[in-house]
Design an enzyme around this catalytic site. Sequence first.
Site, short mmCIF file in Angstrom:
data_model
loop_
_atom_site.label_atom_id
_atom_site.label_comp_id
_atom_site.label_asym_id
_atom_site.label_seq_id
_atom_site.Cartn_x
_atom_site.Cartn_y
_atom_site.Cartn_z
CG LEU A 1 24.36 -20.50 -31.17
CD1 LEU A 1 23.96 -21.47 -32.49
CD2 LEU A 1 26.10 -20.68 -31.95
CG ASP A 2 25.65 -14.88 -35.77
OD1 ASP A 2 26.07 -13.99 -34.86
OD2 ASP A 2 26.28 -15.35 -36.51
CE LYS A 3 15.88 -13.39 -38.09
NZ LYS A 3 15.33 -12.72 -39.31
#
Length: 303
Positions: free
Chosen positions: A131-133
């Site tokens: 997942l993106d940051k």
Amino acid sequence: MVEKDSCGKRLDQFLAALPEIISRSFAQHLIEKELVKVNGEKQSKHYKVKKKEVISVIIPPPEPLKIQPESIPLKIIYEDSDVIVLSKPAGIVVHPAKSHFKGTLVNALIAHTKDLSGIGEVLRPGIVHRLDKDTSGLMIVAKNDFSHINLASQLKSRKIKRTYLALVHGRVKEEEGTIIAPIGRHEVLRKKMAVSTKAAREAITHFRVKERFRVLIDGKEEDYTLLEVDLETGRTHQIRVHLSFFGHPVVGDPEYGFKKTKRELGLRRQFLHACRLKFIHPRLSKVIEFEDELPDDLRGVLS
């Protein structure tokens, strides 16, 4: 041996279809290390494979971990001897990279358990998908190589179902729809992704409207739509890129959305949350499903 239906594929693409090769980047890594031979000869990742060619691959054992365990709290939804399902908070990077070796989800996982698969390369033990940051929500972690190979195969064959909640700008007129547009690296801004026809890969995103809102901001009415989004493919930044391309960027998205204004509703990150996850347990062979409620910052925006 290369079968007829694989003729003409790039070497890295051919390798990435194998269950033992967890990703295209891992395939490219093996090619760069000269661990892949075509009829006994080394080839580049761009090489187009031909019928009846014999391709040999050496997958080296994982390198010893150099990542330090860190006592970072984890919200674990489910855990057994094969998998961990957790809820990742926004603001934490999934795995170490050159710019950040500390404070990642992997650092926390190493502190939590010694049982993590090594097939994901040295800097990504156990990580099946990312997942993106600044995206929150559900993730699967593999605790052994058997589970990792099985889950990676499910991911490739689109058997893992991932559903997100996204608040977007504007009024989405359709009740549901599908965005089909290839995604590749931005031709100028190399850290960004973009809908492109050049060196791009197939990307498919399904959406359904859950609720529409009209908000008064500085005397002006602004429209927003809450979407439930399903990923059929898993390209980098796929939901954010597709919704921006669709004309309805995710609220709070600093890269693919609007510049910071009051229209971002005070958010310090994109309104994107992985709320539901469904997959086949690698050892039990039964479908399991999990849900994760919106975190406080996103729930506060809706209320």
